[in-house]
Design an enzyme around this catalytic site. Structure first.
Site, PDB file in Angstrom:
ATOM      1  N   TRP A  32       0.694  -0.808   0.246  1.00  0.00           N
ATOM      2  CA  TRP A  32       0.184   0.135  -0.284  1.00  0.00           C
ATOM      3  C   TRP A  32       0.985   1.036   0.484  1.00  0.00           C
ATOM      4  CZ3 TRP A  32      -4.658   0.160  -0.882  1.00  0.00           C
ATOM      5  CH2 TRP A  32      -5.732   0.878  -0.790  1.00  0.00           C
ATOM      6  N   HIS A  98      -9.458   5.170  11.299  1.00  0.00           N
ATOM      7  CA  HIS A  98      -8.098   5.103  10.366  1.00  0.00           C
ATOM      8  C   HIS A  98      -6.494   4.955  10.812  1.00  0.00           C
ATOM      9  CE1 HIS A  98      -7.576   0.774   8.292  1.00  0.00           C
ATOM     10  NE2 HIS A  98      -6.735   1.707   7.457  1.00  0.00           N
ATOM     11  N   PHE A 123      11.728  -0.761  13.055  1.00  0.00           N
ATOM     12  CA  PHE A 123      10.138   0.753  12.309  1.00  0.00           C
ATOM     13  C   PHE A 123      10.633   1.340  11.577  1.00  0.00           C
ATOM     14  CE2 PHE A 123       7.338   3.984  13.091  1.00  0.00           C
ATOM     15  CZ  PHE A 123       6.169   3.218  13.768  1.00  0.00           C
ATOM     16  N   ARG A 137      10.358  12.114   1.911  1.00  0.00           N
ATOM     17  CA  ARG A 137      11.142  10.849   3.078  1.00  0.00           C
ATOM     18  C   ARG A 137      10.988  10.132   2.806  1.00  0.00           C
ATOM     19  NH1 ARG A 137       7.843  15.064   5.312  1.00  0.00           N
ATOM     20  NH2 ARG A 137       9.073  16.097   7.745  1.00  0.00           N
TER      21      ARG A 137
END
Length: 163
Positions: A32, A98, A123, A137
């Site tokens: 995604w 969400h 992470f 980023r």
């Protein structure tokens, strides 16, 4: 709004990073927001190689979305002789909560994996307010979070191996 991420994520002291020549990495990438996440993965792989990781010691796997990242990372940890797993995804704020649920789930899942497996799970989830912030980023004006995640993985494996 103040931009807190003024640091270039790709800038670091190259001499402060140990060799990754004898390390094996898993990278799990969310499909995604693939324009962003695949750029993060490219940065991570290039940085690992720059520090000596062999291509055959970098296992790249994909999951449908960011919520699936912790389980994908667990699969890598359980079914591969991996020293560290880099988790890369991107969640962009929308109009509903969400965003909060996904971010919290990935954050908590990653923390639990670090402790359960006693190995680094890095992470590398971008949590941005806009598509542009994510682009910035993922190789844009703020560097690449994938680079930062790879450097962190190398340093954490080195730390564990030094103890």
């Amino acid at each position: 709004m103040i931009n807190m991420a003024t640091k270039d994520l790709s800038l670091y002291d190259i001499n402060s990073v140990p060799s990754a020549a004898k390390m094996k990495f898993g990278i799990v990438v969310a499909e995604w927001n693939s324009e962003i996440t695949f750029a993060l993965a490219k940065g991570a792989v290039e940085t690992l190689k720059r520090h000596g990781a062999k291509e055959e010691n970098i296992i790249l796997k994909y999951v449908p979305g960011s919520f699936e990242l912790p389980l994908g990372a667990q699969f890598l940890a359980e079914y591969g002789n991996i020293d560290a797993v880099i988790i890369l995804g991107c969640v962009i704020q929308g109009e509903t909560r969400h965003f909060d649920y996904i971010c919290e789930g990935v954050t908590q899942g990653t923390m639990k994996l670090n402790l359960k497996y006693n190995k680094p799970f890095i992470f590398g989830l971008l949590t941005t307010n806009s598509q542009q912030q994510a682009i910035d980023r993922a190789g844009g004006i703020h560097g690449n979070k994938g680079d930062e995640a790879a450097v962190t993985a190398i340093k954490m494996v080195h730390l564990k191996n030094s103890l």
